[in-house]
Design a protein around this motif. Structure first.
Motif, PDB file in Angstrom:
ATOM      1  N   SER A  47     -14.553 -44.136  49.624  1.00 37.09           N
ATOM      2  CA  SER A  47     -15.721 -44.806  49.020  1.00 37.09           C
ATOM      3  C   SER A  47     -17.093 -45.237  49.899  1.00 37.09           C
ATOM      4  N   ILE A  48     -16.508 -45.604  50.827  1.00 39.18           N
ATOM      5  CA  ILE A  48     -17.646 -46.227  51.881  1.00 39.18           C
ATOM      6  C   ILE A  48     -18.114 -44.890  53.263  1.00 39.18           C
ATOM      7  N   LEU A  49     -17.386 -44.641  53.655  1.00 38.38           N
ATOM      8  CA  LEU A  49     -18.020 -43.537  54.999  1.00 38.38           C
ATOM      9  C   LEU A  49     -17.879 -42.175  54.515  1.00 38.38           C
ATOM     10  N   HIS A  50     -17.744 -41.555  53.382  1.00 38.20           N
ATOM     11  CA  HIS A  50     -17.805 -39.737  52.783  1.00 38.20           C
ATOM     12  C   HIS A  50     -19.368 -39.970  52.789  1.00 38.20           C
ATOM     13  N   PRO A  51     -19.727 -41.575  52.115  1.00 37.90           N
ATOM     14  CA  PRO A  51     -21.173 -41.177  51.555  1.00 37.90           C
ATOM     15  C   PRO A  51     -22.089 -41.465  51.549  1.00 37.90           C
ATOM     16  N   ILE A  64     -11.938 -39.601  58.255  1.00 37.53           N
ATOM     17  CA  ILE A  64     -12.526 -39.447  56.412  1.00 37.53           C
ATOM     18  C   ILE A  64     -11.508 -38.077  56.027  1.00 37.53           C
ATOM     19  N   ALA A  65     -12.268 -37.063  55.572  1.00 39.35           N
ATOM     20  CA  ALA A  65     -11.602 -36.631  54.715  1.00 39.35           C
ATOM     21  C   ALA A  65     -10.110 -36.148  55.606  1.00 39.35           C
ATOM     22  N   LEU A  66      -9.782 -35.410  56.945  1.00 41.97           N
ATOM     23  CA  LEU A  66      -9.346 -34.739  57.229  1.00 41.97           C
ATOM     24  C   LEU A  66      -7.785 -35.830  57.296  1.00 41.97           C
ATOM     25  N   PRO A  67      -7.658 -36.838  58.120  1.00 42.42           N
ATOM     26  CA  PRO A  67      -6.470 -37.283  57.625  1.00 42.42           C
ATOM     27  C   PRO A  67      -5.768 -37.602  56.583  1.00 42.42           C
ATOM     28  N   ILE A  68      -6.976 -38.490  55.633  1.00 43.79           N
ATOM     29  CA  ILE A  68      -6.298 -38.783  54.316  1.00 43.79           C
ATOM     30  C   ILE A  68      -6.291 -37.203  53.812  1.00 43.79           C
ATOM     31  N   SER A  69      -6.511 -35.843  53.630  1.00 44.66           N
ATOM     32  CA  SER A  69      -5.596 -35.017  53.253  1.00 44.66           C
ATOM     33  C   SER A  69      -4.359 -34.886  53.790  1.00 44.66           C
ATOM     34  N   ILE A  70      -4.164 -34.700  54.745  1.00 50.06           N
ATOM     35  CA  ILE A  70      -3.240 -34.586  55.602  1.00 50.06           C
ATOM     36  C   ILE A  70      -1.842 -35.399  55.850  1.00 50.06           C
ATOM     37  N   VAL A  71      -2.177 -37.066  55.171  1.00 54.82           N
ATOM     38  CA  VAL A  71      -1.041 -38.260  54.893  1.00 54.82           C
ATOM     39  C   VAL A  71      -1.462 -38.111  54.192  1.00 54.82           C
ATOM     40  N   ILE A  72      -1.944 -37.620  52.554  1.00 52.26           N
ATOM     41  CA  ILE A  72      -1.437 -37.230  51.034  1.00 52.26           C
ATOM     42  C   ILE A  72      -0.117 -36.361  51.173  1.00 52.26           C
ATOM     43  N   THR A  73      -1.015 -35.113  51.989  1.00 49.73           N
ATOM     44  CA  THR A  73      -0.354 -33.947  51.605  1.00 49.73           C
ATOM     45  C   THR A  73       1.702 -34.399  51.688  1.00 49.73           C
ATOM     46  N   ASN A  74       1.765 -35.087  53.025  1.00 47.66           N
ATOM     47  CA  ASN A  74       3.046 -35.657  53.804  1.00 47.66           C
ATOM     48  C   ASN A  74       3.751 -35.838  52.896  1.00 47.66           C
ATOM     49  N   TRP A  75       3.494 -36.972  51.721  1.00 51.40           N
ATOM     50  CA  TRP A  75       3.452 -38.404  50.627  1.00 51.40           C
ATOM     51  C   TRP A  75       4.032 -37.511  49.561  1.00 51.40           C
ATOM     52  N   PHE A  76       3.664 -36.764  49.156  1.00 52.04           N
ATOM     53  CA  PHE A  76       3.544 -36.023  47.533  1.00 52.04           C
ATOM     54  C   PHE A  76       3.631 -34.653  47.670  1.00 52.04           C
ATOM     55  N   VAL A  77       4.620 -34.065  47.140  1.00 47.40           N
ATOM     56  CA  VAL A  77       4.931 -32.663  46.693  1.00 47.40           C
ATOM     57  C   VAL A  77       4.848 -32.771  45.495  1.00 47.40           C
ATOM     58  N   LYS A  78       5.079 -33.545  44.090  1.00 47.18           N
ATOM     59  CA  LYS A  78       4.859 -33.688  42.951  1.00 47.18           C
ATOM     60  C   LYS A  78       3.056 -34.354  42.937  1.00 47.18           C
ATOM     61  N   LYS A  79       2.233 -33.739  41.093  1.00 48.58           N
ATOM     62  CA  LYS A  79       1.072 -34.450  42.018  1.00 48.58           C
ATOM     63  C   LYS A  79       0.527 -34.354  42.763  1.00 48.58           C
ATOM     64  N   ARG A  80       0.048 -33.398  43.802  1.00 52.27           N
ATOM     65  CA  ARG A  80      -0.342 -33.675  44.865  1.00 52.27           C
ATOM     66  C   ARG A  80      -2.097 -33.263  44.471  1.00 52.27           C
ATOM     67  N   GLY A  81      -2.263 -31.873  44.504  1.00 49.42           N
ATOM     68  CA  GLY A  81      -3.671 -31.923  44.022  1.00 49.42           C
ATOM     69  C   GLY A  81      -4.125 -33.486  43.284  1.00 49.42           C
ATOM     70  N   LEU A  82      -3.584 -33.943  42.435  1.00 45.55           N
ATOM     71  CA  LEU A  82      -4.286 -34.877  41.875  1.00 45.55           C
ATOM     72  C   LEU A  82      -4.411 -36.067  42.840  1.00 45.55           C
ATOM     73  N   ALA A  83      -3.291 -36.356  43.488  1.00 44.68           N
ATOM     74  CA  ALA A  83      -3.232 -37.199  44.150  1.00 44.68           C
ATOM     75  C   ALA A  83      -4.346 -37.696  45.393  1.00 44.68           C
ATOM     76  N   ILE A  84      -4.082 -36.492  46.010  1.00 46.54           N
ATOM     77  CA  ILE A  84      -5.629 -36.193  46.501  1.00 46.54           C
ATOM     78  C   ILE A  84      -6.799 -36.213  46.779  1.00 46.54           C
TER      79      ILE A  84
END
Length: 426
Positions: free
Chosen positions: A21-25, A118-138
């Motif tokens: 919310s703060i870094l990307h925009p 920003i997005a790269l570490p967020i995507s990597i970490v969330i991918t590790n934490w979710f198998v189900k609903k991964r697309g929604l979580a990301i």
């Protein structure tokens, strides 16, 4: 130990929302608000100022493969924390720029630190934490950019008008540290570090035992995917997608302001950013529910339609409709690459592969930003740029569909062969 009521992965998603919310925009969506005041004050052309974004994305192209590997293998939290501090300092340094060279030097550092922040570490970490609903979580996490951008847009406009663009850089650099840096403490690298399992991991294991061939995930390595043409076609499709998204976004605010003034442009920017928030979440749901092929066709068509409306910029009513479609469509740049990459190539080597895919994302960004600005400088209009964006969206849709189909066919054959081998040795 008492069972946690809320799966910890959702706290990581919430932290991702705040970071985005703060870094990307500030370095993408709302960066366009600086175009007119900075170029008018400093006497730069828009294309010369646009090179700042080119440098940021160019540095990202060079470093993404390495950062993706480091984030996947090293201390993700430490790398992200250092990157956020570096990004804030780099952003603040624009306040002191006296010429283009100094702006470009600041851009080098901003690009380098943005990769790990920003997005790269967020995507990597969330991918590790979710198998189900991964697309929604990301998509929920990445939707933070829309929420933050909508809030920041009118505030930044007021700050620039009342205090100047130099003060604006300092204020929002401080906001980066205050909001994003504490969130790094929440971004635990994987569920195993907390004695947990990824969300839906047990369900996936059970499903794999019952029906291995169509539903089990085939995890490809980076060295493996490089051998097949569908991967390079995929990268080209992502390049086209990113060219359109980043290139148009860099000039979006200036485009609307040229026809209807800064105040209306700020309101349109806020509207489209609110839609971005809903669009990213809905796109993640579409990908989870209907698959990547249907999701890709849907979002590419919607995005192309927004550029069709941009060909008629004098109507405020059409600009409002355009902002809604554009808000939905611009989600392609942030949601599509991580979600499609994980879906096609698996999660085991995701960090390494996505770091390479990210190269294609930011190569498209690096080329597109000066290209769109140059079209305006040479013609005095964005019409040619919007026609190019329409064409590239169609190309992207075709190439992404082709690569998706070919990759699924390949992985299905590989999983069937593995099953046959297991049965033969049983």
């Amino acid at each position: 130990m008492a069972k946690m009521k809320i799966f910890y992965g959702w706290w990581i998603v919430a932290a991702g929302v705040l970071i985005m919310s703060i870094l990307h925009p500030l370095i993408t969506t709302n960066w366009g608000l600086y175009v007119k005041p900075v170029t008018q004050d400093m006497g730069f052309s828009r294309s010369a100022f646009g090179i700042i974004s080119t440098i940021v994305y160019g540095v990202t192209v060079l470093l993404s493969p390495y950062l993706g590997k480091w984030l996947a293998q090293k201390n993700t939290q430490l790398i992200q924390g250092i990157s956020i501090v570096g990004l804030a300092v780099s952003y603040a340094s624009f306040s002191f720029g006296q010429n283009l060279i100094e702006f470009y030097i600041s851009a080098i550092f901003m690009g380098a630190f943005s990769i790990g922040a920003i997005a790269l570490p967020i995507s990597i970490v969330i991918t590790n934490w979710f198998v189900k609903k991964r697309g929604l979580a990301i998509s929920i996490a990445l939707a933070g950019s829309g929420i933050g951008g909508a809030i920041i847009s009118p505030i930044m406009t007021k700050v620039i008008q009342n205090y100047g663009w130099r003060t604006s850089y300092l204020i929002f650099a401080a906001a980066m540290l205050i909001i994003a840096l504490p969130m790094v403490l929440v971004m635990k690298k994987s569920p195993e570090t907390m004695g947990l399992k990824a969300y839906g991991a047990d369900e996936a294991a059970t499903a794999a035992q019952k029906d291995i061939t169509p539903k089990a995930q085939y995890n490809m390595t980076l060295s493996e995917v490089k051998k097949y043409s569908f991967f390079w076609v995929y990268l080209f499709g992502i390049f086209c997608l990113s060219f359109v998204g980043f290139g148009s976004l860099s000039q979006f605010a200036a485009f609307v302001a040229d026809h209807h003034g800064a105040v209306f442009a700020a309101s349109i920017l806020s509207l489209f950013l609110i839609v971005v928030t809903l669009g990213k979440i809905s796109l993640g749901w579409v990908y989870d529910k209907f698959g990547t092929k249907i999701g890709t066709v849907y979002i590419c068509i919607v995005f192309a339609l927004s550029f069709v409306l941009m060909l008629f910029p004098d109507s405020k009513q059409l600009m409002v409709v355009m902002a809604v479609l554009y808000g939905l469509g611009v989600c392609t740049g942030t949601v599509c690459p991580p979600v499609i990459t994980a879906s096609m190539f698996g999660s085991k080597h995701y960090g390494e592969i996505y770091g390479f895919v990210n190269l294609s994302v930011y190569l498209g960004a690096a080329v597109s930003v000066p290209a769109v600005a140059a079209i305006y400088d040479k013609t005095g209009s964005y019409q040619g740029a919007w026609l190019l964006c329409i064409a590239l969206m169609l190309v992207s849709m075709i190439t992404l569909l082709y690569s998706d189909i070919k990759c699924r066919s390949f992985t299905t054959k590989q999983m069937s062969q593995q099953q046959t081998n297991r049965q033969a040795t049983a």
